[in-house]
Scaffold this motif. Sequence first.
Motif, PDB file in Angstrom:
ATOM      1  N   GLN A   1       0.867  -1.174   0.000  1.00 19.81           N
ATOM      2  CA  GLN A   1       0.000   0.000   0.000  1.00 19.81           C
ATOM      3  C   GLN A   1       0.906   1.228   0.000  1.00 19.81           C
ATOM      4  O   GLN A   1       1.950   1.241   0.651  1.00 19.81           O
ATOM      5  CB  GLN A   1      -0.852  -0.031   1.250  1.00 19.81           C
ATOM      6  CG  GLN A   1      -1.861   1.077   1.354  1.00 19.81           C
ATOM      7  CD  GLN A   1      -2.674   0.899   2.632  1.00 19.81           C
ATOM      8  OE1 GLN A   1      -2.185   1.192   3.709  1.00 19.81           O
ATOM      9  NE2 GLN A   1      -3.891   0.408   2.485  1.00 19.81           N
TER      10      GLN A   1
ATOM     11  N   THR B   1     -13.191   4.681 -12.309  1.00 22.95           N
ATOM     12  CA  THR B   1     -14.566   4.636 -11.814  1.00 22.95           C
ATOM     13  C   THR B   1     -15.060   5.909 -11.150  1.00 22.95           C
ATOM     14  O   THR B   1     -16.260   6.049 -10.921  1.00 22.95           O
ATOM     15  CB  THR B   1     -14.728   3.462 -10.826  1.00 22.95           C
ATOM     16  OG1 THR B   1     -13.722   3.588  -9.808  1.00 22.95           O
ATOM     17  CG2 THR B   1     -14.555   2.128 -11.534  1.00 22.95           C
TER      18      THR B   1
ATOM     19  N   ILE C   1      -4.309   9.722  -3.128  1.00 23.07           N
ATOM     20  CA  ILE C   1      -4.698   8.443  -3.709  1.00 23.07           C
ATOM     21  C   ILE C   1      -4.046   7.339  -2.895  1.00 23.07           C
ATOM     22  O   ILE C   1      -2.823   7.338  -2.709  1.00 23.07           O
ATOM     23  CB  ILE C   1      -4.227   8.337  -5.171  1.00 23.07           C
ATOM     24  CG1 ILE C   1      -4.798   9.474  -6.014  1.00 23.07           C
ATOM     25  CG2 ILE C   1      -4.590   6.969  -5.752  1.00 23.07           C
ATOM     26  CD1 ILE C   1      -4.106   9.649  -7.344  1.00 23.07           C
ATOM     27  N   ARG C   2      -4.835   6.415  -2.401  1.00 27.43           N
ATOM     28  CA  ARG C   2      -4.293   5.227  -1.733  1.00 27.43           C
ATOM     29  C   ARG C   2      -4.193   4.133  -2.777  1.00 27.43           C
ATOM     30  O   ARG C   2      -5.191   3.726  -3.368  1.00 27.43           O
ATOM     31  CB  ARG C   2      -5.182   4.799  -0.583  1.00 27.43           C
ATOM     32  CG  ARG C   2      -4.857   3.444  -0.066  1.00 27.43           C
ATOM     33  CD  ARG C   2      -4.339   3.257   1.342  1.00 27.43           C
ATOM     34  NE  ARG C   2      -3.780   4.344   2.045  1.00 27.43           N
ATOM     35  CZ  ARG C   2      -4.078   4.633   3.315  1.00 27.43           C
ATOM     36  NH1 ARG C   2      -4.983   3.926   3.965  1.00 27.43           N
ATOM     37  NH2 ARG C   2      -3.481   5.624   3.925  1.00 27.43           N
TER      38      ARG C   2
ATOM     39  N   GLU D   1      -5.604  -1.352  -7.002  1.00 28.40           N
ATOM     40  CA  GLU D   1      -6.800  -0.537  -6.824  1.00 28.40           C
ATOM     41  C   GLU D   1      -6.378   0.783  -6.207  1.00 28.40           C
ATOM     42  O   GLU D   1      -5.547   0.826  -5.310  1.00 28.40           O
ATOM     43  CB  GLU D   1      -7.831  -1.206  -5.930  1.00 28.40           C
ATOM     44  CG  GLU D   1      -9.076  -0.328  -5.785  1.00 28.40           C
ATOM     45  CD  GLU D   1     -10.175  -0.937  -4.934  1.00 28.40           C
ATOM     46  OE1 GLU D   1     -11.318  -0.478  -5.078  1.00 28.40           O
ATOM     47  OE2 GLU D   1      -9.879  -1.835  -4.138  1.00 28.40           O
ATOM     48  N   CYS D   2      -6.982   1.854  -6.702  1.00 28.30           N
ATOM     49  CA  CYS D   2      -6.741   3.196  -6.171  1.00 28.30           C
ATOM     50  C   CYS D   2      -8.032   3.703  -5.549  1.00 28.30           C
ATOM     51  O   CYS D   2      -9.103   3.567  -6.152  1.00 28.30           O
ATOM     52  CB  CYS D   2      -6.329   4.149  -7.287  1.00 28.30           C
ATOM     53  SG  CYS D   2      -4.790   3.719  -8.092  1.00 28.30           S
ATOM     54  N   THR D   3      -7.911   4.277  -4.362  1.00 27.43           N
ATOM     55  CA  THR D   3      -9.062   4.878  -3.702  1.00 27.43           C
ATOM     56  C   THR D   3      -8.714   6.295  -3.275  1.00 27.43           C
ATOM     57  O   THR D   3      -7.552   6.623  -3.034  1.00 27.43           O
ATOM     58  CB  THR D   3      -9.506   4.064  -2.465  1.00 27.43           C
ATOM     59  OG1 THR D   3      -8.412   3.987  -1.539  1.00 27.43           O
ATOM     60  CG2 THR D   3      -9.956   2.660  -2.833  1.00 27.43           C
TER      61      THR D   3
ATOM     62  N   ASP E   1     -11.646   6.469   0.627  1.00 34.93           N
ATOM     63  CA  ASP E   1     -12.333   5.166   0.651  1.00 34.93           C
ATOM     64  C   ASP E   1     -13.283   4.932  -0.519  1.00 34.93           C
ATOM     65  O   ASP E   1     -14.090   4.004  -0.486  1.00 34.93           O
ATOM     66  CB  ASP E   1     -13.071   4.959   1.976  1.00 34.93           C
ATOM     67  CG  ASP E   1     -12.114   4.866   3.157  1.00 34.93           C
ATOM     68  OD1 ASP E   1     -10.997   4.335   2.973  1.00 34.93           O
ATOM     69  OD2 ASP E   1     -12.475   5.333   4.246  1.00 34.93           O
ATOM     70  N   VAL E   2     -13.207   5.749  -1.571  1.00 36.72           N
ATOM     71  CA  VAL E   2     -14.008   5.550  -2.779  1.00 36.72           C
ATOM     72  C   VAL E   2     -13.066   5.038  -3.877  1.00 36.72           C
ATOM     73  O   VAL E   2     -12.037   5.660  -4.157  1.00 36.72           O
ATOM     74  CB  VAL E   2     -14.680   6.867  -3.229  1.00 36.72           C
ATOM     75  CG1 VAL E   2     -15.380   6.690  -4.576  1.00 36.72           C
ATOM     76  CG2 VAL E   2     -15.649   7.356  -2.172  1.00 36.72           C
ATOM     77  N   SER E   3     -13.412   3.923  -4.496  1.00 33.36           N
ATOM     78  CA  SER E   3     -12.595   3.384  -5.574  1.00 33.36           C
ATOM     79  C   SER E   3     -12.614   4.336  -6.770  1.00 33.36           C
ATOM     80  O   SER E   3     -13.683   4.740  -7.237  1.00 33.36           O
ATOM     81  CB  SER E   3     -13.117   2.009  -5.991  1.00 33.36           C
ATOM     82  OG  SER E   3     -12.312   1.488  -7.029  1.00 33.36           O
ATOM     83  N   VAL E   4     -11.423   4.704  -7.243  1.00 34.80           N
ATOM     84  CA  VAL E   4     -11.321   5.609  -8.392  1.00 34.80           C
ATOM     85  C   VAL E   4     -10.715   4.905  -9.603  1.00 34.80           C
ATOM     86  O   VAL E   4     -10.918   5.342 -10.738  1.00 34.80           O
ATOM     87  CB  VAL E   4     -10.533   6.887  -8.066  1.00 34.80           C
ATOM     88  CG1 VAL E   4     -11.255   7.703  -6.988  1.00 34.80           C
ATOM     89  CG2 VAL E   4      -9.105   6.594  -7.651  1.00 34.80           C
TER      90      VAL E   4
ATOM     91  N   SER F   1      -8.876   0.789 -10.977  1.00 33.82           N
ATOM     92  CA  SER F   1      -8.333  -0.539 -10.690  1.00 33.82           C
ATOM     93  C   SER F   1      -7.798  -1.098 -11.998  1.00 33.82           C
ATOM     94  O   SER F   1      -8.114  -0.606 -13.085  1.00 33.82           O
ATOM     95  CB  SER F   1      -9.420  -1.467 -10.114  1.00 33.82           C
ATOM     96  OG  SER F   1     -10.469  -1.631 -11.047  1.00 33.82           O
TER      97      SER F   1
END
Length: 109
Positions: free
Chosen positions: A10, A68, A77-78, A91-93, A96-99, A101
């Motif tokens: 991560q 997304t 961006i996580r 996956e990037c969030t 906590d919202v997926s942006v 993958s």
Amino acid sequence: GRIRMSDSGQLDLQVPTQPAWGPGHFPGDALMPGAHLLDAVIHGLRRAGAIASANDDQPCVVAQTKFTAPVRPGDTIRLNWSSTDTRLRFECTVADVSVASGQLVRPGS
């Protein structure tokens, strides 16, 4: 870059508050173009050692990417990833919202 075996991790990526792409993409409602987001992901994975450098003799290719939700200037961006010897899923969030993958693979995999 080459995918490393059985790696996961991560990393937080900070989007600049005044990025070079901001003024024209889109005026008054800036959002990060998908190509810039994918570039940030690949650079982050290289920095973390999850994929080797661009000069490696076994490069990986982008097999799949899905964007997304928008990423905006100043966002954090996580980036989460997991991999095997032939495939890396990410996956990037943002908050906590997926942006985004996707998957990177070695050619011929």
